[in-house]
Design an enzyme around this catalytic site. Structure first.
Site, mmCIF file in Angstrom:
data_model
loop_
_atom_site.group_PDB
_atom_site.id
_atom_site.type_symbol
_atom_site.label_atom_id
_atom_site.label_comp_id
_atom_site.label_asym_id
_atom_site.label_seq_id
_atom_site.Cartn_x
_atom_site.Cartn_y
_atom_site.Cartn_z
ATOM 1 N N CYS A 8 0.874 -1.176 0.000
ATOM 2 C CA CYS A 8 0.000 0.000 0.000
ATOM 3 C C CYS A 8 0.909 1.224 0.000
ATOM 4 C CB CYS A 8 -0.896 -0.012 1.233
ATOM 5 S SG CYS A 8 -1.951 1.448 1.352
ATOM 6 N N CYS A 53 -2.203 15.440 2.948
ATOM 7 C CA CYS A 53 -3.437 15.369 2.155
ATOM 8 C C CYS A 53 -4.306 16.568 2.506
ATOM 9 C CB CYS A 53 -4.191 14.079 2.475
ATOM 10 S SG CYS A 53 -5.701 13.853 1.504
ATOM 11 N N CYS A 74 -10.723 14.434 5.426
ATOM 12 C CA CYS A 74 -11.646 13.407 5.950
ATOM 13 C C CYS A 74 -11.444 13.283 7.460
ATOM 14 C CB CYS A 74 -11.414 12.072 5.257
ATOM 15 S SG CYS A 74 -11.688 12.157 3.478
ATOM 16 N N CYS A 86 -9.315 10.364 9.393
ATOM 17 C CA CYS A 86 -8.034 9.958 8.804
ATOM 18 C C CYS A 86 -6.877 10.795 9.336
ATOM 19 C CB CYS A 86 -8.132 10.092 7.283
ATOM 20 S SG CYS A 86 -6.636 9.572 6.428
#
Length: 343
Positions: A104, A111, A115, A118
């Site tokens: 992954c 980011c 969200c 997260c």
């Protein structure tokens, strides 16, 4: 300066020809970079010394520096913290399954999607990764574990569709038969739902799996968890998903993080089923990973099972994600976050 590892094969051919070399040399260089994954031009024994020196002068190669490795005592999952050339750190995860080894990877440093559940998004976006920096996570892990990677998931830190140009290059290089040649069907790209990019990717007609972070059965609940929901409604998102399936024939995956008392009721399951029934899809239920900065609590095991059973009654294909690396900083952004907090 352009990064030679971020060049697709046709781009590399063009560069080699511009240097006055025969085009077949591009195949040799691509093989060294992306199949043998060497770290320096001096290893390219069938490339002339003069060309190696020219390449080193114009396109220096660099490696990811391994800062930290955590290994799960439960299932052998390894989490890697890598340092990039500019000093920023990213994380990647290596997981062993019966069907092969899966990595992954991250697509951005930080980011900006925000969200709520997260850890990756705390602190916002620093920058995009290049295609080379995405590829190097896989190459480095293969070299460190001495194991072949057969599956790749772009689901680590970052929103891949917020770095769409480099993501596409990464996919083309990773699946090129002259490189690692990982099957498109063994690659999953996860997005929080940037609708225009879903249409664009659909038109590429790649055979990758598209995973949509849905996490709520309606716009109101989704907006509370995911700021992107204020931009694109679930109706618009599902229309894009239908188009993706029409263009590619690939079944979609919906990621659904279950947050206790928030989106895990039987009514939520009914509403979700109503929205997605008739779409060729699979729902991946994820017991949410609690993070210090948020008050979210994982749904009770019984509630997770009841939610799953309810969806199955509607004929929807459902799995509960097997939690890997729970005893290490296994969730997206957690290892990077704890490292940054300490340094």
């Amino acid at each position: 300066m352009r990064d030679i590892r971020s060049m697709t094969f046709p781009e590399l051919q063009e560069v080699v020809e511009q240097m006055g070399e025969k085009s077949f040399k591009a195949g040799q260089i691509f093989d060294w970079l992306h199949k043998k994954t060497v770290s320096g031009y001096d290893r390219m024994t069938n490339v002339s010394k003069a060309l190696r020196e020219k390449l080193a002068g114009e396109y220096p190669l660099y490696e990811l520096e391994t800062v930290q490795v955590q290994t799960s005592k439960i299932d052998g999952t390894k989490k890697f913290l890598f340092r990039l050339q500019d000093g920023h750190v990213i994380e990647s995860v290596w997981m062993q399954y019966q069907h092969g080894n899966s990595v992954c990877i991250s697509s951005q440093v930080g980011c900006r999607m925000g969200c709520r559940f997260c850890a990756s998004t705390i602190g916002g976006l620093t920058r995009n990764l290049t295609a080379a920096e995405m590829l190097l996570q896989i190459y480095r892990i293969q070299n460190l574990t001495k194991e072949r990677v057969s599956n790749v998931v772009v689901m680590g830190t970052g929103e891949p569709f917020d770095n769409y140009g480099e993501l596409l290059k990464f996919l083309h290089i990773l699946t090129d038969e002259r490189g690692l040649h990982i099957s498109q069907r063994n690659i999953t790209v996860s997005t929080c739902g940037i609708v225009p990019r879903i249409y664009e990717l659909a038109d590429e007609k790649l055979q990758i799996t598209l995973a949509i972070s849905l996490h709520a059965p309606n716009d109101e609940k989704r907006k509370a968890l995911m700021p992107v929901a204020s931009r694109y409604s679930i109706r618009e998102l599902l229309a894009a998903c239908r188009y993706y399936f029409e263009q590619t024939g690939r079944r979609l995956t919906f990621e659904y993080s279950l947050v206790s008392g928030n989106n895990d009721s039987q009514q939520d399951a009914d509403e979700l089923a109503e929205k997605i029934k008739g779409l060729n899809c699979h729902v991946n239920l994820i017991p949410v990973n609690p993070i210090r900065e948020r008050s979210f609590v994982q749904s009770d095991k019984k509630d997770v099972e009841k939610f799953k059973n309810k969806l199955e009654k509607y004929g929807i294909n459902v799995t509960i994600r097997r939690e890997m690396g729970r005893d290490i900083d296994g969730a997206c952004g957690q290892l990077r976050k704890s490292y940054l907090d300490q340094n």
